[in-house]
Design a protein around this motif. Sequence first.
Motif, mmCIF file in Angstrom:
data_model
loop_
_atom_site.group_PDB
_atom_site.id
_atom_site.type_symbol
_atom_site.label_atom_id
_atom_site.label_comp_id
_atom_site.label_asym_id
_atom_site.label_seq_id
_atom_site.Cartn_x
_atom_site.Cartn_y
_atom_site.Cartn_z
ATOM 1 N N UNK A 31 23.827 99.942 33.066
ATOM 2 C CA UNK A 31 22.969 99.155 33.948
ATOM 3 C C UNK A 31 21.566 99.208 33.389
ATOM 4 N N UNK A 32 20.789 98.202 33.725
ATOM 5 C CA UNK A 32 19.385 98.260 33.368
ATOM 6 C C UNK A 32 18.660 98.950 34.521
ATOM 7 N N UNK A 33 17.919 100.004 34.213
ATOM 8 C CA UNK A 33 17.232 100.733 35.272
ATOM 9 C C UNK A 33 15.753 100.341 35.286
ATOM 10 N N UNK A 34 15.312 99.882 36.451
ATOM 11 C CA UNK A 34 13.933 99.428 36.602
ATOM 12 C C UNK A 34 13.244 100.339 37.599
ATOM 13 N N UNK A 35 12.099 100.920 37.220
ATOM 14 C CA UNK A 35 11.405 101.700 38.246
ATOM 15 C C UNK A 35 10.223 100.927 38.790
ATOM 16 N N UNK A 36 10.099 101.019 40.122
ATOM 17 C CA UNK A 36 9.238 100.118 40.884
ATOM 18 C C UNK A 36 8.938 100.802 42.208
ATOM 19 N N UNK A 37 8.069 100.228 43.027
ATOM 20 C CA UNK A 37 7.850 100.774 44.361
ATOM 21 C C UNK A 37 9.039 100.422 45.245
ATOM 22 N N UNK A 38 9.170 101.148 46.342
ATOM 23 C CA UNK A 38 10.302 100.888 47.240
ATOM 24 C C UNK A 38 9.984 99.795 48.245
ATOM 25 N N UNK A 39 10.773 99.764 49.300
ATOM 26 C CA UNK A 39 10.545 98.831 50.391
ATOM 27 C C UNK A 39 10.643 97.391 49.943
ATOM 28 N N UNK A 40 9.724 96.536 50.459
ATOM 29 C CA UNK A 40 9.853 95.113 50.174
ATOM 30 C C UNK A 40 9.596 94.789 48.700
ATOM 31 N N UNK A 41 8.951 95.714 47.949
ATOM 32 C CA UNK A 41 8.755 95.462 46.523
ATOM 33 C C UNK A 41 10.096 95.465 45.799
ATOM 34 N N UNK A 42 10.863 96.533 46.081
ATOM 35 C CA UNK A 42 12.172 96.599 45.466
ATOM 36 C C UNK A 42 13.043 95.434 45.913
ATOM 37 N N UNK A 43 13.029 95.178 47.227
ATOM 38 C CA UNK A 43 13.892 94.125 47.753
ATOM 39 C C UNK A 43 13.534 92.783 47.138
ATOM 40 N N UNK A 44 12.220 92.492 47.010
ATOM 41 C CA UNK A 44 11.775 91.226 46.451
ATOM 42 C C UNK A 44 12.150 91.090 44.985
ATOM 43 N N UNK A 45 11.947 92.175 44.215
ATOM 44 C CA UNK A 45 12.273 92.136 42.790
ATOM 45 C C UNK A 45 13.774 91.949 42.608
ATOM 46 N N UNK A 46 14.534 92.564 43.485
ATOM 47 C CA UNK A 46 15.986 92.432 43.420
ATOM 48 C C UNK A 46 16.390 90.978 43.652
ATOM 49 N N UNK A 47 15.797 90.413 44.702
ATOM 50 C CA UNK A 47 16.136 89.048 45.089
ATOM 51 C C UNK A 47 15.718 88.044 44.012
ATOM 52 N N UNK A 48 14.486 88.162 43.539
ATOM 53 C CA UNK A 48 13.948 87.120 42.654
ATOM 54 C C UNK A 48 14.299 87.354 41.177
ATOM 55 N N UNK A 49 14.170 88.610 40.716
ATOM 56 C CA UNK A 49 14.339 88.852 39.281
ATOM 57 C C UNK A 49 15.738 89.355 38.937
ATOM 58 N N UNK A 50 16.158 90.429 39.615
ATOM 59 C CA UNK A 50 17.391 91.099 39.212
ATOM 60 C C UNK A 50 18.604 90.184 39.333
ATOM 61 N N UNK A 51 18.655 89.401 40.408
ATOM 62 C CA UNK A 51 19.823 88.534 40.591
ATOM 63 C C UNK A 51 19.918 87.512 39.456
ATOM 64 N N UNK A 52 18.759 86.936 39.107
ATOM 65 C CA UNK A 52 18.737 85.951 38.034
ATOM 66 C C UNK A 52 19.102 86.628 36.698
#
Lengths: 348, 295, 271
Positions: A31-52
């Motif tokens: 897996x590609x491991x990305x470190x980032x802030x939690x909460x809506x930052x993680x959720x947003x990055x997941x939705x917009x970047x990771x899924x694509x």
Amino acid sequence: MALRSAAFLAIGAVLLAATPLRAQNTPGQDKLVVDIWGGNFRDGANEAIAKEFTKRTGMQVEFITGGTIDRLTKAKINRDHPESDVTVTTSHVGALYVTEGLFEKLDMAKLPNAKDLFPVAIRSPYHIGLYSYVYTPAFRTDLMPAGYDIKSWKDLWASEVKGKLGLPDFDPSHIIIAAALLAGANAENWKVGIPLLEQLKPSIKAFYQSDATSQDLMKSGETPVQVLLSINAFHQMQQGIPIKIAIPKEGAVVGIDAIGIVHGTKHLDAAYQYLNVALDPEVQAKLCGIYRCGAMNEKAKLDPELAKLPGVFTTPEQWKTQAIVVDDATRAKLLPVWKDWFTENMMQ
Amino acid sequence: MIASARWRAAPARPRPFFLWLFLPSLAAALLFVAALCEVAQYAFRVFTPGSLEAGGFTLENFARLARPIYLSVLADTLLISLATALFTLLLSYPVAYAMVRAKSDFVRSLIMLLAVTPLFTGEIVRTYAWILVLGSNGFVNSVLKAAGLVNAPLTMLYTRFGVIVALVQFSMPVMIIILAAALAHVDRNCERAAANLGAGPAKVFRHVTLPLTLPGIVSGTVVIFAWTMSAFSTPQLVGGGKVLMISNLVYLQGLSSFNFPFAAVLSLLALAVAIGALGSMRPFVSRLERKAAVN
Amino acid sequence: MNAWLATRLSAGLFWSAVALILGYMTIPALVVLMTSVSPSELLEFPPSGFSLRWYERALTYPDFQGAFVNGLIVTAFASSLSLLIGSAFAYLVERYTFGGRVALEAILASPLIVPHFTTGFGFLLLGANLRIGQSYAVVVATHVLLTLPFVTRSVYVSLRNLDPALERAATNLGASPLQVLRRVTLPLLLPGMAGGWLVAAMLSLTEFTASLYVTAQRTQTLPVAMYTYVREYTDPTIAAISALLITFTTILMLIANRYLGLRRILAIDAH
């Protein structure tokens, strides 16, 4: 008695034997491991970047989360066994990653989308800005007197704010820069603002340690006035909490969050892919739609409603009149000094 | 070390498995000493802002302790630890007494469970629970508002009061265990003798039971004092950055400012205070024990 | 009559006080249980309805799953190593005199007094300088040291209570030292060892402050993941997972009390 105890120990032994030792292997082997802030930052990055990213490469993304400086410290301690492949952090803290040699030098040829970025996005040859936002005063309209407004940073010193203000403890730079400006100086000569900062103490109710605590203090009304991240304020406004974001006449302190590739990653190609996806105009527009922030890709088509929001800068004019910009090097150099001073003098 | 051990005690009697028993313990002890030595050596190193690598040796980190903020945080830490220890003692004694002396087996077990279980739920669960209880829209304020006792919510989070309320609950199980052990060792015949001589229950308690459990009281208070010095999440989350204890400064300096040298100095300071508290109690405890023996 | 009334009255007062204090100790747990089934994301008392959505989120949140497994690994190794080392050390202290015994005893008891953040910070630095970072080895070593005093104490108390005549009898009947240890001493020590192991396991499972320093994402234990969550989200998921932990602990305590006797484990009983 001995029999019972023996049974007890036996259960323990079985539990021990049954513990999945395989889990000891590093998670995210493929897996590609990305470190980032939690909460809506993680959720947003997941939705917009990771899924694509997953759609394009078939590779899963795993997020690991933590505070800005905590993650930097852990990255330094574990530099021989990096935990992540990609790091998202505040741009001036990114500068510290760079001086520590924690980021790979970027090969722009592998990032086709980089050519469409605003020049301000190329923070260094090692890290690239993803989006911009502001740290600025905001308040709960229902908990402050009717007609209350913040027109200047100076208003935070007023008696209406006494015992109501919340500030971040992890990065005091915004209030320090604002105080310096009010005192007629700038970030470099921040000490001129110290007397003003001392006078701010009666206003302060609590310090928040993370985005969630900031939101919690706002949501619960514990601190109805805060200097906060515009993204967090918008996030809560979407949840129906009546917040007004003020852009003071001195301007709001601009921040840029940046992305870099962890030095020594085993997934170099995938990491480049991830960066390139993150800089894609459509992904940028989607990300900024979620975070409610300004895009770094010129071609990103932001929703016109979004572009109207305070702190989302789309024109050079706005950058000139509403933004307080301090360069990464100055902020990175002064941040430890500011933190020390702030902890020693303000947090008591 | 091993050689001298053999030399001293070898002739006394055969000591089967000595090395087997000795080496693991020695290894554990060396590991712990090594960890503490790391802290100690970092305390004397030069801090380079923005870097984890510490420079040459210096005493400057210790000089920094003299700044007012650190003195006030130290004073706060001591005050909170002391207040916590005393309130914990006051609230734990009746519970321990009831737990040891209740006539019904069921009641004893029930008290035991209620009193001891919180010890094993962990710091985070309990701290979070207190945030729910003490917050502006929390349990207490909701009850008070519903009862019409207050109009505006009381501020309990982010105050020393809130932190102490949470820390006392956090510390009570340990104190109760220590006090219950002390109470269980009190010879009931002493109490009966006093009662037979005409002393009322209050008098028996004051002149017999209480003095006999004093060693437990003192050691419990010291343990809780040291334990509270070590608390991190409660002042961090319930205190909301407005109540700072040494533990929070260590984290702020160490993991959030990567000033490892100064974090090390603060860690050593906390250790010194804990040892100091313990040391200052020791003569007191032994005097009490002697006194108890005479009685 | 007056004296009788006074005694009844003070007994009544005493028991009310005890009940109040126990209430104070228990209310946080009850409030957590209440919040955990609240359907709302905001805090509200009493809850406006009943919902298990936070339990669902707690059980499916990947960080908690990973941290739970990490925690089990750490606890399994730490409490078992602690049991081995602690039992050996208790035997050593109770049976043998040797040079440096007092020093060794002081060092191995000191994790009780040394603030956990000092211990955690020390092991963090040790791990960083040994270039093993925040790996399992570092986390387990930290937990072993932190739980060792409890195991040692528990086994030591059992050893003190053990009748030496039994061991002497076995020796006189021709048993070798190993046979005595295996057939007589160890079986008699089992309750103390089981109790010590249980306490060590529970403390390791819930240890937070030192773990915050010595764990990284891939080794973080449940309390650390929960702390991170509290800092990052504001919903009652933590209440749900806390409620699960409280229930689990209570059941475990009931079982331990039934089969091992809590008073015995905690060394409260006289003699």
